[in-house]
Design a protein around this motif. Structure first.
Motif, short mmCIF file in Angstrom:
data_model
loop_
_atom_site.label_atom_id
_atom_site.label_comp_id
_atom_site.label_asym_id
_atom_site.label_seq_id
_atom_site.Cartn_x
_atom_site.Cartn_y
_atom_site.Cartn_z
N VAL A 126 0.86 -1.19 0.00
CA VAL A 126 0.00 0.00 0.00
C VAL A 126 0.89 1.24 0.00
N LEU A 127 0.82 1.99 -1.09
CA LEU A 127 1.58 3.22 -1.23
C LEU A 127 0.67 4.38 -0.88
N LYS A 128 1.14 5.24 0.03
CA LYS A 128 0.39 6.45 0.39
C LYS A 128 1.31 7.64 0.21
N ALA A 129 0.87 8.57 -0.61
CA ALA A 129 1.58 9.83 -0.78
C ALA A 129 0.69 10.90 -0.16
N ILE A 141 -1.32 23.20 -5.56
CA ILE A 141 -2.16 22.02 -5.70
C ILE A 141 -1.60 20.99 -4.74
N ALA A 142 -2.45 20.50 -3.85
CA ALA A 142 -2.00 19.49 -2.88
C ALA A 142 -3.07 18.42 -2.76
N GLY A 143 -2.63 17.23 -2.49
CA GLY A 143 -3.59 16.14 -2.33
C GLY A 143 -2.90 14.91 -1.81
N ASN A 144 -3.69 13.87 -1.68
CA ASN A 144 -3.21 12.58 -1.20
C ASN A 144 -3.48 11.53 -2.27
N VAL A 145 -2.59 10.56 -2.36
CA VAL A 145 -2.74 9.47 -3.31
C VAL A 145 -2.52 8.17 -2.56
N THR A 146 -3.40 7.20 -2.78
CA THR A 146 -3.21 5.86 -2.21
C THR A 146 -3.32 4.86 -3.35
N ILE A 147 -2.34 3.96 -3.41
CA ILE A 147 -2.38 2.86 -4.36
C ILE A 147 -2.27 1.58 -3.56
N ALA A 148 -3.32 0.80 -3.58
CA ALA A 148 -3.34 -0.48 -2.84
C ALA A 148 -3.07 -1.59 -3.85
N ALA A 149 -1.92 -2.22 -3.74
CA ALA A 149 -1.51 -3.25 -4.70
C ALA A 149 -1.28 -4.58 -4.00
N ARG A 150 -1.97 -4.82 -2.92
CA ARG A 150 -1.77 -6.09 -2.21
C ARG A 150 -2.34 -7.28 -3.00
#
Length: 153
Positions: A126-129, A141-150
């Motif tokens: 799980v990648l969280k930026a 510009i600001a935000g959050n990104v989550t990539i769940a690759a489990r």
């Protein structure tokens, strides 16, 4: 304090460690640039390498620059900040990480970027930026990104 080193036309300094004692690599990085040339960031986020890098590779390989440029797949939508290419999410499962990167100044001919900051963790697929922040000439510009690759994607 570490001394800055060149990465293309950018400078990079900071601390980075990799702990592989448990068998699963864990990267910790606190990096910064006084000057980031956006072209240098391109290959990391899926963009094409710069023409200078292609020319250097051609000389090393003993082929013409035209032949080397033909070998490089250039994203069709160069006008976008992020390239339109498949995301290799399987790489997220290869290691864990805690990364902080800040570029005080960004040089870009295509986008009005002024600075950039990223705080990112990777934990067992799980990648969280959070946050990813781009300062433009008149806004941020600001935000959050989550990539769940489990799971297999």
């Amino acid at each position: 304090m570490t001394q800055p080193g060149p990465v293309g036309n950018s400078d990079l300094e900071g601390d980075m460690t990799v702990d592989a004692r448990t068998g699963r690599p864990y990267l910790t990085a606190d990096m910064r640039s006084r000057r980031l040339d956006f072209v240098d960031l391109g290959p990391i986020i899926g963009g094409a390498p710069s023409r200078a890098k292609i020319a250097q590779a051609a000389v090393k390989a003993g082929i013409s620059v035209a032949d080397a440029q033909a070998e490089v797949s250039v994203p069709q939508n160069q006008q976008y900040l992020l390239p339109d290419v498949p995301l290799a999410v399987d790489r997220v499962n290869q290691m864990d990480a805690n990364i902080h990167y800040k570029a005080a100044s960004v040089q870009s001919q295509d986008f009005p970027l002024r600075s950039f900051e990223l705080k990112m963790t990777i934990d067992h697929g799980v990648l969280k930026a959070a946050p990813v922040s781009f300062a433009l000439t008149q806004a941020t510009i600001a935000g959050n990104v989550t990539i769940a690759a489990r799971k297999k994607i």
